[in-house]
Design an enzyme around this catalytic site. Structure first.
Site, PDB file in Angstrom:
ATOM      1  N   LYS A 113      14.834 -18.310 -15.194  1.00  0.00           N
ATOM      2  CA  LYS A 113      15.451 -16.430 -14.868  1.00  0.00           C
ATOM      3  C   LYS A 113      16.397 -16.330 -15.386  1.00  0.00           C
ATOM      4  CE  LYS A 113      12.469 -15.305 -12.399  1.00  0.00           C
ATOM      5  NZ  LYS A 113      11.797 -16.662 -12.818  1.00  0.00           N
ATOM      6  N   ASN A 165      -0.602  -0.023   6.326  1.00  0.00           N
ATOM      7  CA  ASN A 165       0.635  -0.722   5.095  1.00  0.00           C
ATOM      8  C   ASN A 165       0.352  -1.749   6.512  1.00  0.00           C
ATOM      9  OD1 ASN A 165       1.807  -1.767   3.448  1.00  0.00           O
ATOM     10  ND2 ASN A 165       3.371  -0.058   2.816  1.00  0.00           N
ATOM     11  N   GLY A 166       0.320  -2.554   5.773  1.00  0.00           N
ATOM     12  CA  GLY A 166       0.778  -3.961   6.580  1.00  0.00           C
ATOM     13  C   GLY A 166      -0.188  -5.449   6.579  1.00  0.00           C
ATOM     14  N   HIS A 181      21.242 -39.101 -21.430  1.00  0.00           N
ATOM     15  CA  HIS A 181      20.791 -40.005 -22.101  1.00  0.00           C
ATOM     16  C   HIS A 181      20.228 -38.925 -23.532  1.00  0.00           C
ATOM     17  CE1 HIS A 181      19.265 -43.177 -19.843  1.00  0.00           C
ATOM     18  NE2 HIS A 181      19.383 -42.598 -19.051  1.00  0.00           N
ATOM     19  N   GLU A 203      15.272 -15.709 -19.483  1.00  0.00           N
ATOM     20  CA  GLU A 203      14.206 -14.457 -19.769  1.00  0.00           C
ATOM     21  C   GLU A 203      14.614 -12.940 -19.419  1.00  0.00           C
ATOM     22  OE1 GLU A 203      10.591 -13.940 -17.884  1.00  0.00           O
ATOM     23  OE2 GLU A 203      11.767 -15.290 -16.055  1.00  0.00           O
ATOM     24  N   TRP A 248      -3.234  -2.644  -1.549  1.00  0.00           N
ATOM     25  CA  TRP A 248      -3.147  -3.381  -2.204  1.00  0.00           C
ATOM     26  C   TRP A 248      -3.843  -5.169  -1.939  1.00  0.00           C
ATOM     27  CZ3 TRP A 248      -0.584  -5.603  -6.331  1.00  0.00           C
ATOM     28  CH2 TRP A 248      -0.583  -6.878  -6.708  1.00  0.00           C
ATOM     29  N   GLU A 258      13.388 -23.857 -12.342  1.00  0.00           N
ATOM     30  CA  GLU A 258      13.289 -22.077 -12.236  1.00  0.00           C
ATOM     31  C   GLU A 258      14.367 -21.157 -12.896  1.00  0.00           C
ATOM     32  OE1 GLU A 258      11.291 -20.180 -12.355  1.00  0.00           O
ATOM     33  OE2 GLU A 258      11.517 -18.192 -11.023  1.00  0.00           O
ATOM     34  N   ARG A 310       3.206   1.214  -7.332  1.00  0.00           N
ATOM     35  CA  ARG A 310       3.292   0.087  -6.604  1.00  0.00           C
ATOM     36  C   ARG A 310       2.519  -1.064  -6.687  1.00  0.00           C
ATOM     37  NH1 ARG A 310       6.004   2.146  -1.069  1.00  0.00           N
ATOM     38  NH2 ARG A 310       4.964   0.696   0.495  1.00  0.00           N
ATOM     39  N   CYS A 342       0.938  -1.305  -0.035  1.00  0.00           N
ATOM     40  CA  CYS A 342      -0.116  -0.251  -0.037  1.00  0.00           C
ATOM     41  C   CYS A 342       0.732   1.147   0.199  1.00  0.00           C
ATOM     42  CB  CYS A 342      -0.725  -0.230   0.881  1.00  0.00           C
ATOM     43  SG  CYS A 342      -1.595  -1.441   1.643  1.00  0.00           S
ATOM     44  N   LYS A 370       4.268  -8.727 -17.894  1.00  0.00           N
ATOM     45  CA  LYS A 370       4.503  -9.525 -16.285  1.00  0.00           C
ATOM     46  C   LYS A 370       3.646 -10.467 -16.451  1.00  0.00           C
ATOM     47  CE  LYS A 370       5.430  -9.710 -12.492  1.00  0.00           C
ATOM     48  NZ  LYS A 370       6.663 -10.759 -11.991  1.00  0.00           N
TER      49      LYS A 370
HETATM   50  C1  AGP Z   1       8.323 -15.160 -14.190  1.00  0.00           C
HETATM   51  O1  AGP Z   1       8.760 -14.716 -14.404  1.00  0.00           O
HETATM   52  C2  AGP Z   1       7.403 -15.088 -16.107  1.00  0.00           C
HETATM   53  N1  AGP Z   1       8.118 -13.498 -15.913  1.00  0.00           N
HETATM   54  C3  AGP Z   1       6.217 -15.671 -16.631  1.00  0.00           C
HETATM   55  O2  AGP Z   1       7.371 -17.186 -16.710  1.00  0.00           O
HETATM   56  C4  AGP Z   1       5.118 -15.720 -15.137  1.00  0.00           C
HETATM   57  O3  AGP Z   1       5.894 -17.285 -13.737  1.00  0.00           O
HETATM   58  C5  AGP Z   1       4.365 -16.916 -16.123  1.00  0.00           C
HETATM   59  O4  AGP Z   1       3.526 -16.176 -16.833  1.00  0.00           O
HETATM   60  C6  AGP Z   1       2.562 -17.156 -14.958  1.00  0.00           C
HETATM   61  O5  AGP Z   1       2.283 -15.613 -14.223  1.00  0.00           O
HETATM   62  P1  AGP Z   1       1.676 -15.603 -12.659  1.00  0.00           P
HETATM   63  O6  AGP Z   1       2.332 -15.839 -11.985  1.00  0.00           O
HETATM   64  O7  AGP Z   1       1.215 -14.510 -13.019  1.00  0.00           O
HETATM   65  O8  AGP Z   1       0.258 -16.123 -13.475  1.00  0.00           O
END
Ligand code: AGP
Length: 609
Positions: free
Chosen positions: A486, A100-101, A505, A489, A74, A482, A27, A2, A604
């Site tokens: 990271k 906030n919190g 394999h 991307e 938020w 993961e 934010r 928030c 995002k």
């Molecule tokens: C995460 O680093 C990526 N930007 C992407 O894979 C993301 O996790 C995926 O699009 C799912 O998004 P969500 O968690 O908002 O559903």
């Protein structure tokens, strides 16, 4: 998080309040509001949605006055709505607060206040604070606020106004930021520096437990016991854009460093004080209901999908229920075997990913009970699912998901322990051991974040390689997936993750001299096998960076570099092991001059199929 603002001075408060809130919009929020004291009374105007909606309301309903507070919410407790937005007041409207919190013990306090006749209008934890002040106010504003603070527990930045105090604002904080901007004949309050940077660069940064009484000409800071504290003026030398990132260069690194707090807040009020069990007030499953679940399907995308893979390990090994994990875009088209005896868990930071939302609807259509794990209250997925467990990571701005991932893992771990407790598939001792391990994680994550130089060096040394491999077994493999995503991307390096046992394999053909291989070796039960795989790649002259637990005195003999994580239960090690991988990706992207927060081609929240 928030956003909070406050003003006291000779000018119209609403002007700064709206300006300040607009500087905090980055934010992330879902509603906004202000309260202004006109010398006689306090008037509140607030609304769901964007700040523009609030400004529209204020055009028709001007709030005149030179003392005021404002807030962008938020949502955590209580979905986004006009009535749940801040500021909140007591029954009389004489006491107004923004927050906030998370007030951990708000339900207990609310019940007590209702029993005393208080009438609540919202679902929020914050409103309890305003009613407590009404209950305690005896003419001494500061003393009454202190009594309120003595009752509440949790994390908060709080700003109080009273109809009876037209010349002062009181503010305090615990685990949430709050700054005071020092003006000439006026003073400003904000949850973050961007809100005040255009008015003043001279600030007091409040510390936990400090309380400030702010008038237009003075700022009186004490501790909770009333002992005066002399604050040092902090001159802000950031520009406005840097200030939005709290002084960090990118949102991604800011959010990586927010993980101790995000993890702590996500666990808040869900770990029994004696570590004996997990509390999910939002679920309240019975033994019978869980006994009816014959299978779990976990469906998500990207990083959330990787959290689901870890979740599979947790649920199957702790709660002993079969689990299938699927990427959402595949789930719907594979004629999934889902029925009324299936629990479908969807994981989504944004709560708006269309593939995941569509998969959730398909699972519901097939008769499954659905549970969402999401970071956004009131999101489409949270509204569609039968039940919701929220991660309380706060807004995640960077496209690359970091704090959302670790809080998703925490949520899956808590859920698995919760299910195992009800099904009695783990002993009370094992449950206690895992929960105390969870409680240690924020400190352990902080420990890793305090020692980033070696990781930064690796990133600079290997950041220009075009191929990087991540290998691991069991939970290490889930984290390797993961880590590879990271790196891919945000640095655009071609990174791949492989189950370490799979290398021979086929993939081993790609391992040639100098290829960087990140080998995760945190899982003791497959450690020797992982060492063999490390030897396989070393025999082809790969450069190996090992990720291992502190106390491992073997790994250094087999790898070129080692990054140690604090010792942790094998189930909790993934939450620690991913931190160096996030940092490695971040510094590699910086080394390569990539747009870290907004990587090419990515969004995002992917709201298209
Ligand atoms: C995460 O680093 C990526 N930007 C992407 O894979 C993301 O996790 C995926 O699009 C799912 O998004 P969500 O968690 O908002 O559903």
């Amino acid at each position: 998080m928030c956003g909070i603002v406050g003003y006291i001075g000779p000018k119209q408060a609403s002007t700064f309040l709206i300006e300040g809130l607009s500087k905090l919009e980055y934010r992330g929020y879902d509603s906004a509001g202000i309260a202004v004291h006109d010398g006689n009374k306090i008037t509140i105007e607030k609304t769901i949605g964007r700040l523009a909606n609030l400004e529209q309301k204020l055009e028709h309903h001007k709030l005149e006055g030179s003392l005021g507070i404002g807030h962008t919410r938020w949502a955590t407790h209580g979905r986004p709505s006009d009535v749940n937005s801040h500021p909140h007041s007591d029954c009389t409207g004489n006491f107004v607060v923004v927050h906030n919190g998370i007030i951990e013990n708000y339900m207990h306090l609310k019940e007590q206040l209702i029993a005393k006749g208080h009438v609540f209008t919202s679902e929020t934890d914050t409103e309890v604070v305003a009613h407590l002040l009404e209950e305690y106010y005896d003419g001494d504003f500061e003393a009454s606020v202190k009594r309120v603070l003595g009752d509440i527990s949790g994390s908060y930045a709080l700003v109080f106004m009273s109809k009876f105090e037209p010349n002062k604002i009181i503010c305090t904080k615990q685990d949430n930021p709050l700054v005071i901007g020092l003006g000439e004949g006026e003073n400003f309050i904000a949850s973050d520096i961007p809100a005040i940077i255009n008015r003043t660069r001279r600030t007091y940064i409040l510390s936990d437990g400090e309380m400030a009484v702010v008038t237009k000409d003075s700022v009186w800071v004490t501790n909770r016991q009333g002992v005066p504290i002399t604050k040092k003026v902090f001159e802000v030398n950031w520009d406005a854009e840097a200030a939005e990132k709290g002084g960090y260069e990118h949102f991604m690194i800011k959010e990586i460093y927010e993980q101790p707090k995000a993890i702590r807040e996500t666990m808040t009020s869900r770990l029994a004080k004696d570590n004996s069990h997990i509390i999910f007030d939002e679920l309240k499953w019975t033994k019978g209901e869980l006994a009816a679940i014959k299978k779990v399907v976990i469906v998500a995308c990207g990083t959330a999908y990787h959290a689901g893979i870890v979740g599979k390990y947790y649920i199957e090994s702790l709660a002993r229920i079969p689990v299938e994990v699927d990427v959402a875009s595949e789930f719907r088209y594979r004629f999934p075997l889902v029925d009324e005896n299936t629990l479908a868990i969807v994981i989504s930071q944004s709560g708006e990913t269309l593939d995941t939302l569509a998969a959730l609807k398909e699972a519901k259509r097939l008769g499954a009970t659905t549970l969402a794990i999401t970071n956004v209250v009131g999101s489409s997925i949270s509204r569609e699912a039968d039940q919701v467990v929220y991660t309380w990571a706060g807004p995640e701005i960077a496209v690359a998901s970091t704090k959302a991932y670790t809080t998703q893992l925490i949520s899956m771990a808590m859920l698995s322990i919760y299910m195992a407790g009800i099904r009695e598939t783990i002993s009370a001792e094992r449950s206690q051991e895992l929960i105390s391990g969870l409680r240690n994680l924020p400190t352990q994550v902080h420990e890793i974040l305090e020692d980033v130089e070696p990781i930064k060096t690796f990133a600079q040394q290997y950041g220009f390689n075009e191929d990087v491999f991540f290998i691991g077994r069991s939970l290490d493999y889930a984290v390797a997936l993961e880590g590879a995503l990271k790196l891919k991307e945000i640095s655009y390096i071609h990174a791949e993750a492989y189950a370490a046992g799979e290398l021979k394999h086929g993939t081993l053909a790609l391992i040639i001299e100098g290829v960087p291989v990140i080998a995760l070796a945190t899982q003791h039960d497959v450690y020797e096998k992982t060492l063999s795989n490390i030897k396989e790649v070393k025999a082809r002259d790969a450069v190996v960076i090992g990720i291992a637990q502190q106390g491992d005195d073997q790994i250094k003999k087999y790898v070129d570099h080692t990054i140690f994580i604090p010792q942790a239960d094998k189930y909790l090690a993934p939450i620690l092991a991913v931190i160096p991988l996030q940092l490695l990706s971040y510094y590699a992207a910086v080394t390569r001059g990539c747009d870290v927060d907004k990587p090419r081609n990515l969004a995002k929240s992917v709201t298209v199929e």
